[in-house]
Design an enzyme around this catalytic site. Sequence first.
Site, PDB file in Angstrom:
ATOM      1  N   SER A  69      55.971  87.038 -12.214  1.00  0.00           N
ATOM      2  CA  SER A  69      56.356  88.375 -12.653  1.00  0.00           C
ATOM      3  C   SER A  69      55.788  89.400 -11.682  1.00  0.00           C
ATOM      4  O   SER A  69      54.634  89.290 -11.258  1.00  0.00           O
ATOM      5  CB  SER A  69      55.801  88.654 -14.055  1.00  0.00           C
ATOM      6  OG  SER A  69      56.329  87.763 -15.005  1.00  0.00           O
ATOM      7  N   HIS A 156      65.912  87.097 -19.506  1.00  0.00           N
ATOM      8  CA  HIS A 156      66.795  86.003 -19.090  1.00  0.00           C
ATOM      9  C   HIS A 156      68.130  86.066 -19.844  1.00  0.00           C
ATOM     10  O   HIS A 156      68.618  87.134 -20.179  1.00  0.00           O
ATOM     11  CB  HIS A 156      66.102  84.653 -19.251  1.00  0.00           C
ATOM     12  CG  HIS A 156      64.863  84.499 -18.419  1.00  0.00           C
ATOM     13  ND1 HIS A 156      64.679  85.145 -17.218  1.00  0.00           N
ATOM     14  CD2 HIS A 156      63.728  83.758 -18.630  1.00  0.00           C
ATOM     15  CE1 HIS A 156      63.498  84.819 -16.722  1.00  0.00           C
ATOM     16  NE2 HIS A 156      62.904  83.982 -17.556  1.00  0.00           N
TER      17      HIS A 156
END
Length: 223
Positions: A69, A156
């Site tokens: 991330s 996602h």
Amino acid sequence: MATSTPSDPTLQNKISIGHTPDADDAFMFFGFAESGISIPGFEIDHIVEDIEKLNCRALGEELDMTAISAAIYPALQDKYWILPVGASVGRNYGPLIVQKKGEKPAGKTIAIPGKHTTAALLLKILAPQYDPVEYRFDEIPEAVTQGKVAFGLLIHEAQLLFEELGFEKVLDLGQLWMNETQLPIPLGLDVVKKSLGESVASEIGRAFQKSIDAAQKNPDAAV
């Protein structure tokens, strides 16, 4: 699943590469997995984990190259370089806060995909009124459906399928970020361990570019 150790991979002739099972990662790593793209002189050890596990493994310097991330990179900058390919950004698009369709949730609990994720940081910055509870990203829809939490923070594929999953959008953090900053969100990065040295790190970057190129040349197979 086999994993590499934090010791010098150049002595093992093996490079550990971490990526998620998410569609964009699967696409980018298609060349490595299916098209014979390799890193000269090394065997590739694929580590497939959800993004929060990869973040934690990077913090422990367990992986030679990995997706992470973007939010966690400041904690890794002394140990990893950012590769010039493989990053993901959101342009007026980002993590979604959802609730069950037609309901008025009691409370402010929200399932998040890990405290180190960019989604969690955006929530903290843009919507701090929620009370986060950590779940694996793919377990969040079920947690909301079963009423374990009032809201879910989706990343996602679930971001695209939320209506089919029986949810309604409460807030799009990507749109809110764009409205406030006029900038894209840096969502994810691919990084390589500095201890490998610039030569090996550059070789990994070139091979990764070839893996992405292979997917773009064979989109049907990659998808």
